[in-house]
Design an enzyme around this catalytic site. Structure first.
Site, PDB file in Angstrom:
ATOM      1  N   GLY A 168       0.870  -1.276  -0.077  1.00 22.56           N
ATOM      2  CA  GLY A 168       0.002  -0.011   0.011  1.00 22.56           C
ATOM      3  C   GLY A 168       0.868   1.212  -0.001  1.00 22.56           C
ATOM      4  O   GLY A 168       1.889   1.436  -0.877  1.00 22.56           O
ATOM      5  N   GLY A 169       0.614   2.094   0.930  1.00 23.13           N
ATOM      6  CA  GLY A 169       1.119   3.265   0.867  1.00 23.13           C
ATOM      7  C   GLY A 169       2.673   3.072   1.174  1.00 23.13           C
ATOM      8  O   GLY A 169       3.538   4.120   0.649  1.00 23.13           O
ATOM      9  N   GLY A 403      16.663   9.212 -35.109  1.00 21.08           N
ATOM     10  CA  GLY A 403      16.310  10.018 -34.044  1.00 21.08           C
ATOM     11  C   GLY A 403      17.046   9.798 -32.649  1.00 21.08           C
ATOM     12  O   GLY A 403      17.084  10.712 -32.010  1.00 21.08           O
ATOM     13  N   ALA A 404      17.688   8.600 -32.716  1.00 17.43           N
ATOM     14  CA  ALA A 404      18.371   8.248 -31.504  1.00 17.43           C
ATOM     15  C   ALA A 404      19.702   9.159 -31.405  1.00 17.43           C
ATOM     16  O   ALA A 404      20.182   9.427 -30.284  1.00 17.43           O
ATOM     17  CB  ALA A 404      18.970   6.994 -31.590  1.00 17.43           C
TER      18      ALA A 404
HETATM   19  C1  HXC Z   1      -2.714  -3.461  10.466  1.00 12.79           C
HETATM   20  C2  HXC Z   1      -1.148  -5.105   9.959  1.00 12.79           C
HETATM   21  C3  HXC Z   1      -1.288  -4.618   8.688  1.00 12.79           C
HETATM   22  C4  HXC Z   1      -1.836  -3.394   8.309  1.00 12.79           C
HETATM   23  C5  HXC Z   1       0.386  -6.154   8.718  1.00 12.79           C
HETATM   24  N1  HXC Z   1      -0.232  -6.428   9.775  1.00 12.79           N
HETATM   25  N2  HXC Z   1      -0.032  -5.618   7.893  1.00 12.79           N
HETATM   26  N3  HXC Z   1      -1.887  -4.741  11.087  1.00 12.79           N
HETATM   27  N4  HXC Z   1      -2.707  -2.947   9.433  1.00 12.79           N
HETATM   28  N5  HXC Z   1      -1.876  -2.960   7.054  1.00 12.79           N
HETATM   29  C6  HXC Z   1      -0.215  -6.956  11.295  1.00 12.79           C
HETATM   30  C7  HXC Z   1      -0.566  -8.388  10.877  1.00 12.79           C
HETATM   31  O1  HXC Z   1      -1.894  -8.645  11.288  1.00 12.79           O
HETATM   32  C8  HXC Z   1      -0.002  -9.293  11.921  1.00 12.79           C
HETATM   33  O2  HXC Z   1      -0.335  -8.895  13.298  1.00 12.79           O
HETATM   34  C9  HXC Z   1       1.440  -8.731  11.833  1.00 12.79           C
HETATM   35  O3  HXC Z   1       1.176  -7.248  11.450  1.00 12.79           O
HETATM   36  C10 HXC Z   1       2.477  -9.279  11.005  1.00 12.79           C
HETATM   37  O4  HXC Z   1       1.877  -9.747   9.735  1.00 12.79           O
HETATM   38  P1  HXC Z   1       1.652 -10.906   8.982  1.00 12.79           P
HETATM   39  O5  HXC Z   1       0.703 -11.011   8.112  1.00 12.79           O
HETATM   40  O6  HXC Z   1       1.948 -11.954  10.181  1.00 12.79           O
HETATM   41  O7  HXC Z   1       3.047 -10.990   8.398  1.00 12.79           O
HETATM   42  P2  HXC Z   1       3.720 -11.507   6.930  1.00 12.79           P
HETATM   43  O8  HXC Z   1       3.082 -13.056   6.792  1.00 12.79           O
HETATM   44  O9  HXC Z   1       5.005 -11.473   6.867  1.00 12.79           O
HETATM   45  O10 HXC Z   1       2.740 -10.797   5.924  1.00 12.79           O
HETATM   46  C11 HXC Z   1       3.088  -9.423   5.729  1.00 12.79           C
HETATM   47  C12 HXC Z   1       2.166  -8.651   4.774  1.00 12.79           C
HETATM   48  C13 HXC Z   1       0.793  -8.788   5.280  1.00 12.79           C
HETATM   49  C14 HXC Z   1       2.160  -9.253   3.301  1.00 12.79           C
HETATM   50  C15 HXC Z   1       2.539  -7.157   4.771  1.00 12.79           C
HETATM   51  O11 HXC Z   1       0.579  -8.566   6.651  1.00 12.79           O
HETATM   52  C16 HXC Z   1      -0.282  -8.135   4.409  1.00 12.79           C
HETATM   53  O12 HXC Z   1      -0.815  -8.388   3.628  1.00 12.79           O
HETATM   54  N6  HXC Z   1      -0.785  -7.051   5.067  1.00 12.79           N
HETATM   55  C17 HXC Z   1      -1.849  -6.027   4.630  1.00 12.79           C
HETATM   56  C18 HXC Z   1      -1.032  -5.463   3.435  1.00 12.79           C
HETATM   57  C19 HXC Z   1      -2.114  -4.446   2.761  1.00 12.79           C
HETATM   58  O13 HXC Z   1      -3.114  -4.701   2.196  1.00 12.79           O
HETATM   59  N7  HXC Z   1      -1.932  -3.124   3.077  1.00 12.79           N
HETATM   60  C20 HXC Z   1      -2.512  -1.983   2.409  1.00 12.79           C
HETATM   61  C21 HXC Z   1      -2.985  -1.108   3.236  1.00 12.79           C
HETATM   62  S1  HXC Z   1      -3.861   0.077   2.424  1.00 12.79           S
HETATM   63  P3  HXC Z   1      -0.231 -10.052  14.436  1.00 12.79           P
HETATM   64  O14 HXC Z   1      -1.210  -9.625  15.585  1.00 12.79           O
HETATM   65  O15 HXC Z   1      -0.956 -11.275  13.851  1.00 12.79           O
HETATM   66  O16 HXC Z   1       1.106 -10.046  14.839  1.00 12.79           O
HETATM   67  C22 HXC Z   1      -2.827   1.137   2.149  1.00 12.79           C
HETATM   68  C23 HXC Z   1      -3.458   2.324   1.329  1.00 12.79           C
HETATM   69  C24 HXC Z   1      -2.621   3.670   1.359  1.00 12.79           C
HETATM   70  O17 HXC Z   1      -1.685   1.193   2.639  1.00 12.79           O
HETATM   71  C25 HXC Z   1      -2.822   4.539   0.117  1.00 12.79           C
HETATM   72  C26 HXC Z   1      -2.050   4.057  -1.243  1.00 12.79           C
HETATM   73  C27 HXC Z   1      -2.104   4.984  -2.190  1.00 12.79           C
END
Ligand code: HXC
Length: 510
Positions: A168-169, A403-404
């Protein structure tokens, strides 16, 4: 804590963030902690931390019951080889390094300070993106960071290391920075992770295929460098800083140089094969040309038909842009054009002179390239060179066709010094294509005539002298003296001033 005393227990708690257990887990995975990364990056004892006590304000999903001092990011400033830098280091042990409103405020604070004080900002990214429990506050936090990324762009260098799974961000902000490095088998960048991908599109993909280092350094071009370890990635950041100025108003770094500017490089006399269709490796030209061991290639695995990177001549930082005849004959295609354009603009923004080494048969023709927008993408490179006001020194070693020729820092795009080797061929196209077009069917079945006409065309154009006669080249130089001539030219251009017309901004064909 009572009164003015801060107990050692509290300090330990402040420093441990997500807790000892979590940190041990990270070490087992081969990761350094957020704080260890800072120690590796900065000069010893130079780090000053801000907002260690700051805590999140979220009350949803029982978040009010959980607090981590500093909330998942360490921010502050320090020095790298004595030079001031600001930085943030995200801590995956705190809710996956996710960005809360508080976390964003901490990053914004140091970005503002970096901009105000004219020093680079470095992000050590290890974050799952916006903190899902917070919703809009964390999105707003990212938007605030993005806005600052854009305000800092071209004013202070912005560097990013991706040191874990970033989503994401946490990937959009690095995408707005100047250079991004990733660690092989360890760093990932994606809009959203595999679980969400599966739920939205049904696609099953693992983190490596979705956004591993190979994906972004070879296919997407999102990342500029691949590192073998976290330590290596941090060394790359230190190296990048060494070539970049503090900001767009200061001069480029001058380092002590023990490599004589007057050094001849005789092996360059033999580098270009007599047969114009034979490849050679442009890196064998760059390495001995620049100050010893100073060449640092950027995006080596992406569009390798164009080489970009930093180097030094007589201690002065320069950007190198070079066609690579050993890859697709050095042709310009969509990816290499975009790669070159971005680098040229980066050098121009930070007043880093550009040395261009030309051996290019033209732009790649055909439907794949046309459908991919080669007209628009090629125009980006042209635009970047044409608007650049930094010193531009160009050496044509062999082909500069079509052109290059125009695009690759030609005299007509305000090239300051344009030299060519005696082996240069500057023409609209190669002899074979030219003869086919000029004479067509008239001699199509007459190999003798074709050979004669090709020779005629080569005699007229397969040399640098037609261009030199018109002043499009400033001189035809001996290959072995190229280093000396470049050093001399760069010294002569030290105080160059050139401007573009006043305007809000140009409209580069993005
Ligand atoms: C809250 C989060 C989190 C998030 C991870 N965690 N990402 N908590 N918000 N965005 C937490 C998990 O719940 C977990 O908590 C701990 O962090 C570790 O994550 P895991 O999933 O166990 O780790 P891993 O298997 O290594 O996977 C990492 C990951 C996955 C691939 C990053 O966590 C994931 O897919 N997270 C979501 C990513 C996502 O979709 N983000 C987009 C957000 S939107 P516990 O308590 O179990 O330890 C965004 C928009 C911004 O950013 C604007 C853009 C233009």
């Amino acid at each position: 804590m009572t009164g003015l005393t801060i107990s050692s227990g509290l300090i330990t708690k402040l420093k441990l963030r997500g807790g000892l257990k979590q940190q041990k887990k990270r070490h087992k995975k081969g990761c350094f902690t957020a704080r260890e990364r800072i120690e590796l990056l900065l000069d010893e004892q130079s780090f000053e931390e801000f907002d260690m006590f700051k805590s999140h304000r979220c009350t949803h999903f029982n978040m009010d019951e959980k607090h981590w001092p500093g909330d998942g990011v360490i921010t502050g400033y320090g020095t790298i080889n004595g030079r001031l830098v600001y930085l943030f280091s995200q801590d995956f042990t705190v809710v996956g390094g996710s960005l809360s409103e508080t976390h964003a405020e901490k990053i914004c604070k140091i970005m503002d300070m970096a901009l105000k004080n004219g020093a680079p900002i470095i992000g050590l990214n290890d974050s799952g993106g916006a903190r899902i429990q917070e919703g809009i506050e964390s999105l707003a936090g990212y938007a605030e960071i993005f806005q600052r990324n854009v305000m800092c762009s071209g004013v202070i260098p912005q560097l990013s290391a991706i040191l874990g799974p970033c989503a994401g961000g946490a990937v959009y902000s690095p995408a707005l920075t100047d250079f991004t490095t990733m660690v092989r088998d360890h760093s990932y960048m994606f809009l959203t992770g595999p679980k969400v991908v599966k739920s939205v599109t049904g696609e099953e993909v693992d983190v490596e295929q979705l956004g591993g280092t190979q994906v972004h350094t070879m296919r997407s071009g999102v990342a500029h460098l691949a590192a073998d370890s976290e330590v290596h990635a941090i060394q790359q950041l230190q190296q990048l800083i060494s070539y970049l100025p503090q900001n767009n108003m200061t001069g480029v770094p001058l380092t002590e140089n023990n490599d004589s500017a007057n050094r001849s490089v005789p092996l360059l006399n033999e580098l270009v094969p007599v047969d114009a269709n034979q490849p050679y490796d442009m890196k064998q030209l760059i390495e001995p040309l620049v100050d010893q061991d100073s060449f640092f290639e950027i995006q080596p695995d992406y569009a390798p038909n164009l080489i970009i990177g930093f180097a030094r001549f007589d201690g002065m930082s320069v950007g190198i842009v070079a066609n690579q005849p050993a890859q697709m004959a050095g042709v310009l295609d969509n990816n290499s054009s975009v790669k070159g354009a971005r680098f040229v603009r980066c050098c121009d923004a930070f007043n880093i002179p550009i040395v261009t080494l030309v051996d290019v048969p033209g732009f790649m023709p055909g439907t794949v390239q046309e459908y991919g927008g080669i007209i628009r993408n090629g125009a980006k490179l042209l635009y970047a060179y044409a608007e650049a006001t930094v010193p531009k020194v160009t050496i044509t070693t062999r082909k500069a066709y079509g052109g290059a020729y125009c695009v690759m820092s030609s005299k007509h795009l305000r090239g300051d010094i344009n030299y060519a080797w005696p082996s240069a061929e500057i023409a609209v196209m190669g002899a074979k294509g030219a003869v086919e077009l000029i004479y067509g069917k008239a001699i199509a079945n007459d190999p003798e005539q074709i050979g004669k006409r090709e020779q005629e065309y080569s005699d007229a154009f397969a040399n640098p002298y037609a261009a030199a006669q018109r002043g499009y080249l400033d001189d035809v130089i001996l290959p072995e003296r190229t280093r000396f001539r470049i050093c001399k030219a760069l010294t002569m251009l030290t105080n160059k001033r050139d401007t573009n017309p006043p305007r809000k901004h140009g409209n580069i064909p993005l």
